[in-house]
Design a protein around this motif. Sequence first.
Motif, PDB file in Angstrom:
ATOM      1  N   THR A   8     -61.016  10.464  61.028  1.00 51.68           N
ATOM      2  CA  THR A   8     -60.176   9.322  60.824  1.00 51.68           C
ATOM      3  C   THR A   8     -59.660   8.777  62.133  1.00 51.68           C
ATOM      4  N   ASP A  37     -64.127   4.925  55.745  1.00 46.97           N
ATOM      5  CA  ASP A  37     -63.656   6.384  55.714  1.00 46.97           C
ATOM      6  C   ASP A  37     -63.795   7.125  54.673  1.00 46.97           C
ATOM      7  N   GLU A  38     -64.794   7.914  54.563  1.00 48.57           N
ATOM      8  CA  GLU A  38     -65.199   8.586  52.957  1.00 48.57           C
ATOM      9  C   GLU A  38     -65.150   7.583  52.026  1.00 48.57           C
TER      10      GLU A  38
HETATM   11 MG   LIG Z   1     -60.122  11.720  57.776  1.00 48.20          MG
END
Ligand SMILES: [Mg+2]
Length: 251
Positions: free
Chosen positions: A44, A172-173
């Motif tokens: 991240t 992000d995911e």
């Molecule tokens: Mg992360």
Amino acid sequence: MGIKMETKNLSIYYKNYKALNSVSLPIKENAVTALIGPSGCGKTTFLRSLNRMIEVIEGARIEGNVLLDGKNIYDPEVDPVELRKKVGMVFQKPNPFPMSIFDNVAYGPRIHGVKKKPLLEEIVEKSLKAAALWDEVKDRLYESALGLSGGQQQRLVIARVLAVEPQVILMDEPASALDPISTAKLEDLIEQLKEKYTIVIVTHNMQQAARISDYTAFFLNGELVEYDETRIIFTTPKEKRTEDYITGRFG
Ligand SMILES: [Mg+2]
Ligand SMILES: Nc1ncnc2c1ncn2[C@@H]1O[C@H](COP(=O)(O)OP(=O)(O)OP(=O)(O)O)[C@@H](O)[C@H]1O
């Protein structure tokens, strides 16, 4: 394939803690690059450095360069707001604004000065179509976005990013809160989007990384361990640590 973005000896500190250590990584144009690695390895942090979302965190400090089309995005003359228009971001949890579906997608264009209703309507329709959500919402555009399912909300957020015509999309995911059907839809969408956009995606799902990405970067403890074409990372990685991680022998 051309290089759209590139980090050069990128290090990031949170106060005294070094979260990323001298990462040099190319991001290829019109391709999907997956970032993988265990929790806390800096995925991240890396992603947020690509659109200057790192500098909004107090105590965060950055060393090295991040290039977009060969130009350093941290140069003083670069306007972060303009940069984030070019490099959009989709987060783990869908975060629609508490307003109508239409207003969510029109939000960015309005901020950037688009006022005429017909033009906004055109942008909203085009963005929702590109995000594969139009058919599901075209009859309820003026209802609250919060009434959409999680998977629909995530595609709405993508439509909101697309509405400002970005060049790079950071995710992000994005599928971690979605059921398998919504996840499959999102993966199809990502596959389509890479024809026009450059995509960087963080995922904890190895099958997903193998399915949707062209290139994969494996991070461990703030270091980039290995970067290569996805098929090589998942079949014949050069580093033992990469192999251990992708085969689940890590830890
Ligand atoms: Mg992360
Ligand atoms: N705002 C912050 N302040 C201080 N330390 C931070 C901050 N954000 C992240 N860190 C630390 O930096 C390291 C990298 O965090 P990061 O969120 O980039 O990891 P990640 O790979 O995305 O993990 P995950 O898979 O759990 O999301 C971690 O040790 C984390 O605790």
